[in-house]
Scaffold this motif. Sequence first.
Motif: not given
Length: 623
Positions: A357-380
């Motif tokens: 359950k913890r692994i599945m939760q981490s997977e959902r959280e990672r995918k949830d922020i994948a888009g914003i993370k990519k944009l933020a990293n490009e800005r950084a």
Amino acid sequence: MAEEKIGYSEDDIKSLDWKEHIRLRPGMYIGKLGDGSAYDDGIYILLKEIIDNSIDEFVMGAGKTIDVTISDHKVSIRDYGRGIPLGKVIDCVSKINTGGKYDSKAFQKSVGLNGVGTKAVNALSANFTVQSYREGRTKFAEFSKGVIVKEEKEKETSQRNGTAINFIPDEYIFRNFKFIPEFVENMIWNYVYLNSGLTINFNGKKYFSERGLYDLLEKNTDAETIRYPIIHLKGQDIEVALTHDNHYGEEYYSFVNGQNTTQGGTHQAAFREALVKTVREFFKKEFDATDIRASVVAAISIKVQEPVFESQTKTKLGSLNIGPDGPTVRTFINDFLKKELDDYLHKHADAADGLLKRIMQSERERKDIAGIKKLANERAKKASLHNRKLRDCKVHFDDDAKSADERRFSTTLFITEGDSASGSITKSRDVATQAVFSLKGKPLNCFGLTKKIVYENEEFNLLQHALNIEDGLDGLRYNNIVIATDADVDGMHIRMLLMTFFLQFFPDVVKNGHLYILQTPLFRVRNKKETIYCYSDEERKAAIAKLGNKPEITRFKGLGEISPDEFALFIGEDMRLDPVILKDSHIKNILEYYMGKNTMERQEFIIDNLRVEKDLEEELVEA
């Protein structure tokens, strides 16, 4: 003009005796010096070197109790082992490469095999005494900076067998030092976790562990937030405990032959790899490695024959093999986890279910922020080309340890608020090792928010990239992260907001001793001949008494009031730092109390402890 030739003859060749060499190059023997504000400062290494010898006696089955007392600057350690052979007491503490571990099979998996530790303590102490009790006889000797000043003849005694050592670190070497009890206590706990059955009495308090690394994890996790009961596995020369929590990041406690390897090494890397491999095979699914390791809390202890460390202070294991004839560290740990952890998960469905359950939760959280993370990293990435918030330095903590000089341990990032404060620090800093990150106003209170906010908030995103901690501490660019704010209400609030940011999203920064608060003087007391900077009211009173005749007193209310020339005095060799120490492992409860809803309990605490500016001014007038 012809170049002047520098002479080079027999007269230029010098030989230093053991104590002179240790005092001239202490870093070769105990790492960085420091003043005690960091857990790996030299005074703690001195303490550890003496306790290690007492631990070896316990391992040999001689003495189950060690007494440790630290009062002011004096350290006293008494064990009840076999005692140093009386005829070799002086040699064992003052002759380099002299010890009892070289040819003994019992000490093949001991850390301190080079015969240097106790001698380094002796050489770096203003006062050092050793007394051995053995079979009804005793021998005493006293030293100062490695030089013997008193030797007593053997005589009868009624004391139990063992060794007593007292030392006072030399203030010439360790300037303005002080022992922080929390750091010593953490060291003591690690000793008893790794040596079940051992009792250590530290300043009158008893420390004891029955279940080893299980107890370590139980103390450092919150029973309400762990996802499944702690898994505890033991084998020959290896012990592992692990669980998953709800915090961000990965948290490891690793040990080799009883030594706390705070910087990890081959064994910790092998454990991280073996955990992923075993979990994938158990669930028969190729989970992302970051999802498996997200929020893990684990402790691993192994024993290695003739360990190779990457520094004298032994904080990172470099050994590739368990011993001359043994398997590689990687193979040894992988084989152990593959069998023992796999068996455990098959037998304990609740642990397997909680882990999944913890692994599945981490997977959902990672995918949830994948888009914003990519944009933020490009800005950084774009901002890093011309980041006005960061004024970087030349040396970084993540420089190659084998090629970089020791200055990387002093690399510091000052986090400041406002142009005046950051301007003073920027102008007075050491550009080689000190960087400055400027905040614009108060940062966001991120308590209760998800890690998504780190990428959505430009300031937080730039800060995590400046530190290079997005994926853990392996690439940390600055050893010391220093919050430098005014000593007023707004400054204190900013401190709390920044500490909340680190505790919420990067707790390893705090737990691994990288976060500090900068102390700057509250007062300047001076006359025409002398200027004294005071960090407390007690120091102010002492300065007034020293200078007399009504000296000029200035109270600094903000960092911007301190000129760059003066600021250089406060961030140099004598810089005073208060470490941010996490006494309670229940981070959620701490943040809830201080940064959550404004409860009556917190209001009462503030009212009971509040001292307003007017009260302080009145105290100054009365003084």
